[in-house]
Design a protein around this motif. Structure first.
Motif, short mmCIF file in Angstrom:
data_model
loop_
_atom_site.label_atom_id
_atom_site.label_comp_id
_atom_site.label_asym_id
_atom_site.label_seq_id
_atom_site.Cartn_x
_atom_site.Cartn_y
_atom_site.Cartn_z
N UNK A 85 32.79 46.35 35.19
CA UNK A 85 31.76 45.36 35.48
C UNK A 85 32.38 43.97 35.57
N UNK A 86 33.26 43.65 34.64
CA UNK A 86 33.90 42.34 34.63
C UNK A 86 34.78 42.17 35.86
N UNK A 87 35.46 43.21 36.29
CA UNK A 87 36.27 43.14 37.50
C UNK A 87 35.40 42.80 38.71
N UNK A 92 33.50 38.74 42.61
CA UNK A 92 32.39 37.96 43.16
C UNK A 92 32.65 36.47 43.05
N UNK A 93 33.24 36.05 41.93
CA UNK A 93 33.57 34.63 41.74
C UNK A 93 34.59 34.17 42.78
N UNK A 144 39.73 36.42 31.38
CA UNK A 144 40.16 36.07 32.74
C UNK A 144 39.21 35.08 33.39
N UNK A 145 37.91 35.29 33.23
CA UNK A 145 36.95 34.36 33.82
C UNK A 145 37.05 32.99 33.16
#
Length: 218
Positions: A85-87, A92-93, A144-145
Motif C-alpha cells: 500500500x505504501x509503495x 502516486x506522489x 520514505x514518504x
C-alpha cells in the motif's frame, strides 16, 4: 485525483467457486493474490485485529495452509500488505509531482495526494497510521514518504520560495498538520469540513512560509 492502486475493489474472480492448485512455480502469484485480498479486506474492516488468515484464505478460495506457507501470522501478512500500500502511495506522489514544474506546486501536489488517497481508502488509512500494529512492528518503510517530503520542502527553500530553515523540522510540522486534518475527516466523516485543498494551502503558507500562493503554481 484518482490514485492508482493494487487494491481490487471488486470481488476476487475466484470467490464463491472451487479453485484448483496453482501450477508448480506459481507460488509468488498466490502470494500476490493473498496480499491483494488482504488490502481489500483491510480497507473494508479498517481494523487489522478483525482480520484472520483463514478469512483471507476463504476470500480467494484456497486452503488456510496455503496462506501460512507465505505468512506465518497475521502481523506478517498485514505488514506485507501495508508495505505494498505504501509503495502505491509513493508512486502516486511521484506521479503527482511529475505533473508540476514548480517547487511549490510540486509540494502542494504531493501533499494533496495523502488526503485524496485517505478519502478513497479510509480503512487502509486507519490501519496504516492508527492501528496498534504501529506499536508492535517495525514500519520503517513509511519513512520514505517523510524523506521525500523533506526533500520537496528543501527544494522550495533552495529556490528562495520559503525561508531558509531546517527542512526536516518544517516537513515534520507539515506532515503532522496534514495527518491531523486527514484523520479528523476519516474518523468524523459527517462533520462539515472545509475543502482539504484550502487547508493544505494554509499549512503551506503558515508552516512552510511559501512566498507565493500555492494555487498560483508557477
Amino acid at each position: 485525483m484518482q490514485i492508482q492502486s493494487t487494491i481490487v475493489e471488486a470481488k476476487s474472480p475466484t470467490q464463491g467457486r472451487p479453485r484448483g492448485r496453482n501450477p508448480r512455480g506459481q507460488g509468488e502469484r498466490l502470494r500476490e493474490e493473498v496480499v491483494t485480498a488482504t488490502l481489500r479486506m483491510l480497507d473494508e474492516l479498517g481494523d487489522d485485529q478483525a482480520l484472520s488468515l483463514r478469512a483471507v484464505a476463504r476470500e480467494i478460495n484456497v486452503a488456510a495452509t496455503s496462506v501460512y506457507l507465505h505468512f506465518p501470522d497475521r502481523d506478517a501478512l498485514v505488514l506485507a500488505a501495508l508495505e505494498r500500500c505504501h509503495q502505491d502511495l509513493v508512486l502516486a506522489v511521484r506521479q503527482a509531482e511529475l505533473t508540476e514544474d514548480h517547487p511549490v506546486a510540486q509540494l502542494r501536489a504531493r501533499t494533496l495526494v495523502l488526503g485524496t488517497w485517505a478519502h478513497q481508502h479510509p480503512g487502509l488509512y486507519k490501519v496504516l497510521h492508527e492501528s496498534t500494529l504501529n506499536q508492535r512492528a517495525d514500519m520503517g518503510f513509511k519513512e520514505e514518504l517523510g524523506r521525500a517530503t523533506t526533500a520537496a520542502v528543501q527544494r522550495c527553500m533552495d529556490a528562495g520560495l520559503a525561508p531558509a530553515n531546517d527542512a526536516a523540522t518544517v516537513a515534520l510540522d507539515l506532515r503532522a498538520a496534514v495527518h491531523g486534518a486527514v484523520s479528523m475527516r476519516v474518523n468524523e466523516p459527517d462533520q462539515d469540513w472545509p475543502p482539504l485543498e484550502d487547508q493544505v494551502d494554509r499549512f503551506l503558507r503558515k508552516l512552510v512560509g511559501i512566498s507565493v500562493p500555492a494555487s498560483e503554481g508557477a
